[in-house]
Design a protein around this motif. Structure first.
Motif, PDB file in Angstrom:
ATOM      1  N   GLN A   5     -28.130 -28.189 -50.182  1.00  0.00           N
ATOM      2  CA  GLN A   5     -28.284 -28.815 -48.860  1.00  0.00           C
ATOM      3  C   GLN A   5     -27.882 -30.284 -48.902  1.00  0.00           C
ATOM      4  O   GLN A   5     -27.143 -30.767 -48.051  1.00  0.00           O
ATOM      5  CB  GLN A   5     -29.750 -28.753 -48.431  1.00  0.00           C
ATOM      6  CG  GLN A   5     -30.162 -27.503 -47.715  1.00  0.00           C
ATOM      7  CD  GLN A   5     -31.622 -27.643 -47.299  1.00  0.00           C
ATOM      8  OE1 GLN A   5     -32.509 -27.195 -48.020  1.00  0.00           O
ATOM      9  NE2 GLN A   5     -31.856 -28.257 -46.160  1.00  0.00           N
ATOM     10  N   GLU A   6     -28.421 -30.969 -49.907  1.00  0.00           N
ATOM     11  CA  GLU A   6     -28.193 -32.422 -49.995  1.00  0.00           C
ATOM     12  C   GLU A   6     -26.747 -32.761 -50.335  1.00  0.00           C
ATOM     13  O   GLU A   6     -26.144 -33.640 -49.742  1.00  0.00           O
ATOM     14  CB  GLU A   6     -29.118 -33.029 -51.049  1.00  0.00           C
ATOM     15  CG  GLU A   6     -30.546 -33.156 -50.561  1.00  0.00           C
ATOM     16  CD  GLU A   6     -31.518 -33.518 -51.684  1.00  0.00           C
ATOM     17  OE1 GLU A   6     -32.713 -33.574 -51.387  1.00  0.00           O
ATOM     18  OE2 GLU A   6     -31.083 -33.708 -52.840  1.00  0.00           O
ATOM     19  N   LYS A   7     -26.209 -32.046 -51.301  1.00  0.00           N
ATOM     20  CA  LYS A   7     -24.860 -32.390 -51.752  1.00  0.00           C
ATOM     21  C   LYS A   7     -23.777 -32.080 -50.718  1.00  0.00           C
ATOM     22  O   LYS A   7     -22.850 -32.853 -50.534  1.00  0.00           O
ATOM     23  CB  LYS A   7     -24.543 -31.668 -53.065  1.00  0.00           C
ATOM     24  CG  LYS A   7     -23.128 -31.946 -53.550  1.00  0.00           C
ATOM     25  CD  LYS A   7     -22.941 -31.739 -55.010  1.00  0.00           C
ATOM     26  CE  LYS A   7     -21.545 -32.225 -55.398  1.00  0.00           C
ATOM     27  NZ  LYS A   7     -21.307 -32.205 -56.800  1.00  0.00           N
ATOM     28  N   TYR A   8     -23.932 -30.906 -50.059  1.00  0.00           N
ATOM     29  CA  TYR A   8     -22.837 -30.478 -49.169  1.00  0.00           C
ATOM     30  C   TYR A   8     -23.153 -30.663 -47.680  1.00  0.00           C
ATOM     31  O   TYR A   8     -22.370 -30.236 -46.838  1.00  0.00           O
ATOM     32  CB  TYR A   8     -22.481 -29.015 -49.465  1.00  0.00           C
ATOM     33  CG  TYR A   8     -22.088 -28.801 -50.914  1.00  0.00           C
ATOM     34  CD1 TYR A   8     -20.916 -29.346 -51.415  1.00  0.00           C
ATOM     35  CD2 TYR A   8     -22.901 -28.087 -51.781  1.00  0.00           C
ATOM     36  CE1 TYR A   8     -20.569 -29.180 -52.746  1.00  0.00           C
ATOM     37  CE2 TYR A   8     -22.556 -27.913 -53.113  1.00  0.00           C
ATOM     38  CZ  TYR A   8     -21.390 -28.464 -53.585  1.00  0.00           C
ATOM     39  OH  TYR A   8     -21.035 -28.300 -54.902  1.00  0.00           O
ATOM     40  N   HIS A   9     -24.284 -31.257 -47.355  1.00  0.00           N
ATOM     41  CA  HIS A   9     -24.685 -31.498 -45.960  1.00  0.00           C
ATOM     42  C   HIS A   9     -24.676 -30.196 -45.148  1.00  0.00           C
ATOM     43  O   HIS A   9     -24.020 -30.109 -44.100  1.00  0.00           O
ATOM     44  CB  HIS A   9     -23.776 -32.540 -45.288  1.00  0.00           C
ATOM     45  CG  HIS A   9     -23.497 -33.733 -46.157  1.00  0.00           C
ATOM     46  ND1 HIS A   9     -24.497 -34.517 -46.685  1.00  0.00           N
ATOM     47  CD2 HIS A   9     -22.340 -34.260 -46.612  1.00  0.00           C
ATOM     48  CE1 HIS A   9     -23.960 -35.470 -47.417  1.00  0.00           C
ATOM     49  NE2 HIS A   9     -22.652 -35.342 -47.402  1.00  0.00           N
TER      50      HIS A   9
END
Lengths: 189, 121
Positions: free
Chosen positions: A158-162
């Motif tokens: 979630q965080e890395k790829y938005h």
């Protein structure tokens, strides 16, 4: 509502995802800059563009849609609240809605257009022949590069790829399914 | 529906400056649907946008000329003030507006020629 198109597989879509990134000069790994790509759409697909409209101009449940235009391309119509959510807060679901429409344009441009003019109810068409499934699956492959994301936790995806939690969770499910299929020598759709 | 000259000009500016439409709408103090409608030729470019764009993107004088040209070509509506017009002028303006959509190139060129002669004299 869905339309039937020529068949494709998850493997093909994974290759298409790498190609789509290449077309827009985006590195094969890392997050996909959806809003920047949106502005480059007309450079890569002649006659295609996007417009942002007031929320009341699209049906309540439609976040964005892709329409054939009279310039031989496609116009992505996006609700103001969806673009704002993606731009101001980087909401993964909203970035996903927009990326999904970019994928429709790409797939239509490479020949995955509806075979019949009649539409079908969701789930009526086998996934690999469904215009909607193909765009959804390609969107996931574009936003979350498969190889790079293997073994990552949902929160990190979630965080890395938005992307949204649902999107990240689906990727993990797919990863598990593909591992099992490799063991059983089966193909994944 | 396609980008107007102005829409194309600002789209390229955004890409060169690593910005997106959201950044530009914020900079111009405009709503996203309004900016989008201007870029696609549904609305005229507001007058105060020129200075904002020139200053934000630090445009050279030739780039500013290009921007002004793009705005002129993208204009979708012209306003004529009839406050100080006499009756003949009003009738002319109305007749011109009414026949504008169906006007052929020959007629338009004749009118242009007539107005150019008037300007020259």
């Amino acid at each position: 509502m869905d339309y039937e198109t020529k068949p494709t597989s998850r493997d093909d879509l994974r290759r298409f995802a790498a190609y789509l990134r290449k077309i827009f000069e985006i590195p094969p790994n890392g997050p996909f800059p959806v809003l920047e790509v949106l502005d480059k759409l007309s450079d890569k697909f002649e006659g295609s563009n996007y417009i942002i409209v007031e929320d009341k101009d699209l049906p309540p449940k439609t976040m964005a849609q892709c329409e054939k235009n009279n310039m031989g391309g496609f116009t992505i119509v996006i609700k103001e609240s969806v673009y704002k959510g993606a731009y101001e807060r980087g909401v993964g679901a909203f970035l996903g809605f927009i990326c999904h429409e970019i994928c429709h344009v790409f797939l239509f441009e490479i020949g995955f257009t509806p075979i019949y003019s009649r539409s079908f109810e969701d789930g009526e068409i086998p996934a690999y022949r469904s215009v909607e499934w193909q765009a959804k699956a390609l969107c996931a492959e574009v936003m979350i590069p498969y190889e790079e994301s293997i073994g990552m936790k949902i929160i990190h995806i979630q965080e890395k790829y938005h992307v949204s939690k649902a999107f990240a969770s689906n990727r993990k499910k797919l990863e598990r399914k593909e591992k099992e299929n490799v063991k059983m020598n089966k193909k994944t759709y | 529906m396609t980008y107007t000259k102005f829409g194309e000009f600002v789209r390229v500016l955004r890409i060169k400056n690593h910005e997106v439409m959201g950044d530009m709408a914020k900079m111009l103090g405009a709503s996203l649907p309004f900016l989008s409608a201007v870029e696609n030729g549904k609305k005229n470019v507001p007058n105060d946008w020129v200075d904002k764009i020139v200053s934000h993107y630090n445009l050279s004088s030739s780039e500013k000329d290009e921007l002004l040209g793009a705005i002129e070509e993208s204009r979708v509506q012209y306003k004529i003030s009839s406050k100080k017009a006499n009756s003949i002028q009003r009738k002319t303006a109305l007749a011109f507006a009414r026949s504008f959509d169906e006007m052929d190139d020959d007629t338009a060129l004749k009118i242009l020629e007539l107005l150019s002669k008037k300007e020259d004299s």
